[in-house]
Design a protein around this motif. Sequence first.
Motif, PDB file in Angstrom:
ATOM      1  N   MET A 163       0.861  -1.062  -0.237  1.00  0.00           N
ATOM      2  CA  MET A 163      -0.387  -0.203  -0.233  1.00  0.00           C
ATOM      3  C   MET A 163       0.764   1.363   0.071  1.00  0.00           C
ATOM      4  SD  MET A 163      -2.982  -1.149   2.401  1.00  0.00           S
ATOM      5  CE  MET A 163      -2.435  -1.337   3.861  1.00  0.00           C
ATOM      6  N   THR A 164       1.767   1.228   0.850  1.00  0.00           N
ATOM      7  CA  THR A 164       2.475   2.339   0.794  1.00  0.00           C
ATOM      8  C   THR A 164       4.025   2.680  -0.750  1.00  0.00           C
ATOM      9  OG1 THR A 164       3.216   2.056   3.269  1.00  0.00           O
ATOM     10  CG2 THR A 164       4.873   3.557   1.830  1.00  0.00           C
ATOM     11  N   MET A 165       3.670   1.473  -1.137  1.00  0.00           N
ATOM     12  CA  MET A 165       4.863   1.944  -2.611  1.00  0.00           C
ATOM     13  C   MET A 165       3.470   2.196  -3.688  1.00  0.00           C
ATOM     14  SD  MET A 165       6.292  -1.261  -4.096  1.00  0.00           S
ATOM     15  CE  MET A 165       4.956  -2.600  -5.010  1.00  0.00           C
ATOM     16  N   ARG A 166       2.271   2.637  -3.058  1.00  0.00           N
ATOM     17  CA  ARG A 166       1.721   2.569  -4.178  1.00  0.00           C
ATOM     18  C   ARG A 166       0.387   4.117  -4.037  1.00  0.00           C
ATOM     19  NH1 ARG A 166       2.013  -2.299  -4.746  1.00  0.00           N
ATOM     20  NH2 ARG A 166       1.521  -3.607  -6.587  1.00  0.00           N
ATOM     21  N   ARG A 167       1.387   4.809  -2.576  1.00  0.00           N
ATOM     22  CA  ARG A 167       1.410   5.615  -2.224  1.00  0.00           C
ATOM     23  C   ARG A 167      -0.828   6.063  -1.322  1.00  0.00           C
ATOM     24  NH1 ARG A 167       5.226   9.359  -2.696  1.00  0.00           N
ATOM     25  NH2 ARG A 167       6.151   9.619  -4.811  1.00  0.00           N
ATOM     26  N   PHE A 168      -0.649   5.649  -1.128  1.00  0.00           N
ATOM     27  CA  PHE A 168      -2.501   5.017  -0.769  1.00  0.00           C
ATOM     28  C   PHE A 168      -1.842   5.888   0.726  1.00  0.00           C
ATOM     29  CE2 PHE A 168      -4.260   1.142  -2.191  1.00  0.00           C
ATOM     30  CZ  PHE A 168      -4.193   1.278  -3.378  1.00  0.00           C
ATOM     31  N   SER A 169      -2.987   6.416   1.609  1.00  0.00           N
ATOM     32  CA  SER A 169      -2.920   7.493   2.365  1.00  0.00           C
ATOM     33  C   SER A 169      -3.378   6.577   3.751  1.00  0.00           C
ATOM     34  CB  SER A 169      -4.725   8.252   2.356  1.00  0.00           C
ATOM     35  OG  SER A 169      -5.553   7.610   2.349  1.00  0.00           O
ATOM     36  N   LYS A 170      -2.941   7.370   5.034  1.00  0.00           N
ATOM     37  CA  LYS A 170      -2.588   6.305   5.871  1.00  0.00           C
ATOM     38  C   LYS A 170      -3.668   5.759   6.261  1.00  0.00           C
ATOM     39  CE  LYS A 170       1.198   6.958   6.885  1.00  0.00           C
ATOM     40  NZ  LYS A 170       2.531   5.969   6.921  1.00  0.00           N
ATOM     41  N   GLU A 171      -5.643   6.650   6.277  1.00  0.00           N
ATOM     42  CA  GLU A 171      -6.546   6.477   6.695  1.00  0.00           C
ATOM     43  C   GLU A 171      -7.406   5.052   5.872  1.00  0.00           C
ATOM     44  OE1 GLU A 171     -11.353   7.810   6.804  1.00  0.00           O
ATOM     45  OE2 GLU A 171      -9.402   9.627   5.255  1.00  0.00           O
ATOM     46  N   THR A 172      -6.646   5.470   4.461  1.00  0.00           N
ATOM     47  CA  THR A 172      -7.139   3.906   3.295  1.00  0.00           C
ATOM     48  C   THR A 172      -6.086   2.999   4.183  1.00  0.00           C
ATOM     49  OG1 THR A 172      -7.456   4.946   1.023  1.00  0.00           O
ATOM     50  CG2 THR A 172      -6.596   2.853   1.206  1.00  0.00           C
ATOM     51  N   GLN A 173      -5.047   2.836   3.943  1.00  0.00           N
ATOM     52  CA  GLN A 173      -4.167   1.540   4.622  1.00  0.00           C
ATOM     53  C   GLN A 173      -4.612   1.304   5.739  1.00  0.00           C
ATOM     54  OE1 GLN A 173      -0.034   1.734   5.201  1.00  0.00           O
ATOM     55  NE2 GLN A 173       0.213   3.783   3.156  1.00  0.00           N
ATOM     56  N   ARG A 174      -4.876   1.946   6.369  1.00  0.00           N
ATOM     57  CA  ARG A 174      -5.945   1.631   8.326  1.00  0.00           C
ATOM     58  C   ARG A 174      -7.371   1.189   7.870  1.00  0.00           C
ATOM     59  NH1 ARG A 174      -5.924   6.396  10.665  1.00  0.00           N
ATOM     60  NH2 ARG A 174      -8.249   7.017   9.543  1.00  0.00           N
ATOM     61  N   ASN A 175      -8.255   1.409   6.613  1.00  0.00           N
ATOM     62  CA  ASN A 175      -9.330   0.098   6.878  1.00  0.00           C
ATOM     63  C   ASN A 175      -8.932  -0.596   5.973  1.00  0.00           C
ATOM     64  OD1 ASN A 175     -10.413   3.162   7.384  1.00  0.00           O
ATOM     65  ND2 ASN A 175     -10.866   4.042   5.582  1.00  0.00           N
ATOM     66  N   TYR A 176      -7.874  -0.920   5.292  1.00  0.00           N
ATOM     67  CA  TYR A 176      -7.666  -2.224   4.243  1.00  0.00           C
ATOM     68  C   TYR A 176      -7.428  -3.166   5.354  1.00  0.00           C
ATOM     69  CZ  TYR A 176      -7.923  -0.411  -0.701  1.00  0.00           C
ATOM     70  OH  TYR A 176      -8.857  -0.432  -1.316  1.00  0.00           O
ATOM     71  N   LEU A 177      -6.131  -2.696   6.696  1.00  0.00           N
ATOM     72  CA  LEU A 177      -6.083  -3.821   7.459  1.00  0.00           C
ATOM     73  C   LEU A 177      -7.391  -3.803   8.453  1.00  0.00           C
ATOM     74  CD1 LEU A 177      -2.811  -1.418   8.036  1.00  0.00           C
ATOM     75  CD2 LEU A 177      -3.175  -3.550   7.394  1.00  0.00           C
ATOM     76  N   ARG A 178      -7.889  -3.697   8.731  1.00  0.00           N
ATOM     77  CA  ARG A 178      -9.211  -3.418   9.156  1.00  0.00           C
ATOM     78  C   ARG A 178     -10.337  -4.308   9.069  1.00  0.00           C
ATOM     79  NH1 ARG A 178     -13.118   1.134   8.997  1.00  0.00           N
ATOM     80  NH2 ARG A 178     -12.865   0.058   6.921  1.00  0.00           N
ATOM     81  N   ASP A 179     -10.007  -4.210   6.868  1.00  0.00           N
ATOM     82  CA  ASP A 179     -11.112  -4.980   6.383  1.00  0.00           C
ATOM     83  C   ASP A 179     -10.252  -6.810   5.708  1.00  0.00           C
ATOM     84  OD1 ASP A 179     -13.079  -2.893   6.281  1.00  0.00           O
ATOM     85  OD2 ASP A 179     -12.472  -2.369   4.099  1.00  0.00           O
TER      86      ASP A 179
END
Length: 302
Positions: free
Chosen positions: A21-37
């Motif tokens: 996710m970081t490599m694709r420059r996902f926002s911190k909020e998006t990363q948090r949501n993906y980890l949760r889901d």
Amino acid sequence: MNELIQIGPISPLRQRLIDDMTMRRFSKETQRNYLRDVGRFATWLGRSPHTASAEDVRQFQIEQQQAGVPAPTMNSIVGALRFFFTHTLDRPDLARKLVRTRQVRKIPVVLTMAEVKRLLDATRSLKHQAALSVAYGAGLRVAEVSALKVSDVDSKRMLLRIERGKGGRYRNAMLPEGLLLLLRDWWRAGRQQGILVPDGWLFPGQSAAAPISTRQLYRVVVEAAEAADIDKRVGPHTLRHSFATHLLEDGVDIRVIQALLGHAKLNTTAFYTQVATKTVRSVVSPLDRLALASPSEEAPDG
């Protein structure tokens, strides 16, 4: 063992997902949501998700639907799992088994210009008024408002730089003259308070080291709406909806509005035509034209 639930050191699988996710420059909020889901699926599975089968993915979706999980939530989970299966696990076969839930889009709540002014005037601090004014005056998402830095304000070109909007996309948002003046007032006040620095957040949270949270901005909007006696269901996104609708009613081209909002698809922006009541009222019905027509006029063939 669920490798996506962080207990102690970060597991290799969780770290791999974060790296992807970081490599694709996902926002911190998006990363948090993906980890949760993804973690939600792993918890349901009861073992590491890298061992999941196509039947596991199918049963998970069936049980989530039977449990009454709302369509927006389920689609968010599907998006996270598709990314996880495709990029982190290299299992596109599992990603293809995921089905998005058909979602009936509700007509958004839109404030009148008078209501927007009352709401902004009802804020309790200059920082909150400036933050909500950015949401309305530039049409930003709440996460975009939170993530703004002082250096993102380009007064020479009258633009706000949105470094990571939805989907990691970059864009420029408009910076109206009145909003720039308000931000300058906030800059002077913030400097006096010692919480604004040239390279820092435009709207700091409880400390200058972190930005104001999206949850806090939501509370600010709700409290301001109550103080302004606005009985509509209002959130930060209401200001963005109002921005788009008011521009449409003022005759701004819909493709320009699409660019300002950062929408990838035009049909997303076109949805605002359903709530642009001023635009609807300005249209003359063919029935009214009949009353204006001369009795001798005949309708053309066809």
